[in-house]
Design an enzyme around this catalytic site. Structure first.
Site, PDB file in Angstrom:
ATOM      1  N   GLU A 235     -28.793 -26.201  14.023  1.00  0.00           N
ATOM      2  CA  GLU A 235     -29.380 -24.863  13.834  1.00  0.00           C
ATOM      3  C   GLU A 235     -29.042 -23.855  14.925  1.00  0.00           C
ATOM      4  OE1 GLU A 235     -33.563 -25.408  13.161  1.00  0.00           O
ATOM      5  OE2 GLU A 235     -33.258 -26.610  11.368  1.00  0.00           O
TER       6      GLU A 235
ATOM      7  N   GLU B  35     -30.948 -33.543   4.958  1.00  0.00           N
ATOM      8  CA  GLU B  35     -32.424 -33.445   5.038  1.00  0.00           C
ATOM      9  C   GLU B  35     -33.005 -32.993   3.700  1.00  0.00           C
ATOM     10  OE1 GLU B  35     -33.692 -31.165   8.465  1.00  0.00           O
ATOM     11  OE2 GLU B  35     -32.047 -31.901   9.698  1.00  0.00           O
TER      12      GLU B  35
HETATM   13  C1  XIL Z   1     -39.201 -31.937  11.582  1.00  0.00           C
HETATM   14  C2  XIL Z   1     -39.964 -33.245  11.467  1.00  0.00           C
HETATM   15  O1  XIL Z   1     -39.871 -33.700  10.137  1.00  0.00           O
HETATM   16  C3  XIL Z   1     -41.408 -33.039  11.872  1.00  0.00           C
HETATM   17  O2  XIL Z   1     -42.095 -34.277  11.912  1.00  0.00           O
HETATM   18  C4  XIL Z   1     -41.468 -32.366  13.241  1.00  0.00           C
HETATM   19  O3  XIL Z   1     -42.800 -32.057  13.542  1.00  0.00           O
HETATM   20  C5  XIL Z   1     -40.631 -31.111  13.294  1.00  0.00           C
HETATM   21  O4  XIL Z   1     -39.309 -31.402  12.878  1.00  0.00           O
HETATM   22  N1  XIL Z   1     -34.987 -29.326  10.345  1.00  0.00           N
HETATM   23  C6  XIL Z   1     -34.634 -30.349  11.187  1.00  0.00           C
HETATM   24  C7  XIL Z   1     -35.584 -31.460  11.436  1.00  0.00           C
HETATM   25  O5  XIL Z   1     -33.479 -30.392  11.617  1.00  0.00           O
HETATM   26  O6  XIL Z   1     -35.444 -32.005  12.715  1.00  0.00           O
HETATM   27  C8  XIL Z   1     -37.008 -31.035  11.221  1.00  0.00           C
HETATM   28  O7  XIL Z   1     -37.834 -32.189  11.329  1.00  0.00           O
HETATM   29  C9  XIL Z   1     -37.173 -30.358   9.878  1.00  0.00           C
HETATM   30  C10 XIL Z   1     -36.318 -29.118   9.807  1.00  0.00           C
END
Ligand code: XIL
Length: 373
Positions: A160, A268
């Site tokens: 990101e 994701e």
């Molecule tokens: C999220 C996790 O799922 C949560 O448990 C945590 O509190 C915050 O991060 N994009 C990403 C992930 O790259 O690392 C994120 O994961 C969700 C959004």
């Protein structure tokens, strides 16, 4: 389209039939990973709690061949104080995966969230200099990637780093870009390549399948390569909703990245059924309030919409399977999904293929049906 209602009814009936077959057979449902074998691997992100839950592990064992640690390999948890690494949970995760035969996809080496504040702190409370931040980043990546060298299939090297919206800046304004400008990105890729020449190195982000952000991602990769960095693949996060983005955009994105010589990873995936203001997955963009209409469960009509949406997305993945290495769901089941807390805290989302009781939803059967085509 005149025949759309008829098509919907047919699709709904096919789904019901499939669900009935799975239920009646009494057996646990067929393996997703096996169903898509030869096309792409199926993965799940597992949190600390899920990695220790026998029921979740049984579900995962049936359906995946790839796993991502949801939080425990982020820099904050791994190096809470400078030079003090807390590797126990990450070691256990890698052990678990090797015992189960799952490829580990490491997440993440550089991000503006879940990064320890000391990374950017200089002497006497002043911000750290560019060189100090880059040296700390190098040290972190050398230690982490070096420790697991040969055991991590691919790393989300940078997560990101790109700006949202239509502005002229490619990079997100973050502690990283404020301290180092562009340089933290090649620094991360070089450090990771040196520490594990075998691991695939990915750039990972949300909303990069389309629009200005797709162009930014392509420019980022081209610039890294022009500077001599190895970039093997792209992570399309896939935090999508019932309506957004259109499948045509997802498909065009996958093809554009593949044409740039990148292995495409869907890193994701989840499909939120709840209203949200912000598109994508910007953790910093919390909605102040938001409706929570499905606390008591997902109505059949929405369940079917979710199933159709998953089906059209997996149909797209199947059409582009040569370009895609793996598809990872962000969570094992609805109860474990981060979407229950983002972009509004404490809601009840239903974004994955398995419900809170770990039962396969109609969306599961719909995805499986795409593997059979
Ligand atoms: C999220 C996790 O799922 C949560 O448990 C945590 O509190 C915050 O991060 N994009 C990403 C992930 O790259 O690392 C994120 O994961 C969700 C959004």
């Amino acid at each position: 389209m005149a025949d759309r209602p008829a098509q919907r009814i047919m699709a709904g009936m096919r789904l019901l039939l499939l669900c009935a077959l799975v239920c009646l057979s009494g057996a646990a449902e067929p393996s997703l990973d096996r169903a898509f074998a030869g096309r792409f691997a199926i993965g799940m992100a597992l949190g600390a709690r899920e990695s220790a839950d026998p029921a979740v592990l049984e579900l995962a064992a049936r359906h995946i061949s790839a796993a991502t640690p949801e939080n425990i390999m982020k820099p904050g948890p791994l190096q809470p104080r400078e030079g003090e690494f807390a590797f126990a949970a990450a070691d256990a995760f890698v052990e678990l995966c090797s015992a189960r035969g799952w490829a580990v996809y490491g997440h993440t080496l550089t991000w503006h969230i879940q990064v320890p504040p000391w990374m950017f702190a200089g002497p006497d409370g002043a911000p750290a200099s560019r060189d100090l931040v880059l040296a700390r980043q190098r040290a972190h990546i050398a230690a982490v990637v070096g420790r697991y060298a040969g055991r991590i299939r691919a790393w989300d090297v940078v997560n990101e780093a790109l700006a949202d919206g239509k502005g002229s800046e490619d990079l997100r304004d973050s502690p990283w870009s404020r301290a180092c400008g562009w340089d933290f990105i090649p620094n991360a890729f070089r450090s990771a390549a040196a520490a594990d020449p075998r691991a695939q190195l990915l750039y990972n982000d949300y909303n990069i399948e389309s629009g200005a952000k797709r162009e930014r991602a392509l420019r980022l990769v081209a610039r890294l390569r022009a500077e001599g960095c190895r970039v093997d693949g792209i992570g399309i996060q896939g935090h999508w909703t019932l309506d957004h983005p259109p499948v045509a955009e997802i498909e065009a994105g996958i093809r554009a990245f593949a044409a740039a010589g990148l292995a495409v990873h869907i890193t994701e995936l989840d499909i939120s059924v709840l209203p949200r203001m912000a598109a994508g997955g910007d953790l910093l963009a919390q909605d102040a309030t938001g409706a929570d209409p499905y606390r008591a469960g997902l109505p059949d009509a929405v369940q079917e919409r979710l199933a159709r949406r998953y089906a059209e997305i997996f149909a797209c993945f199947v059409r582009n399977a040569v370009a895609i290495e793996r598809v990872t769901f962000w969570g094992a089941h609805d109860g474990a999904s981060w979407l229950n807390d983002w972009p509004v805290k404490g809601r009840t989302d239903h974004a994955l293929l398995f419900d809170r009781a770990l039962r396969a939803k109609p969306a599961f059967a719909a995805v499986l049906a795409e593997a059979a085509r």
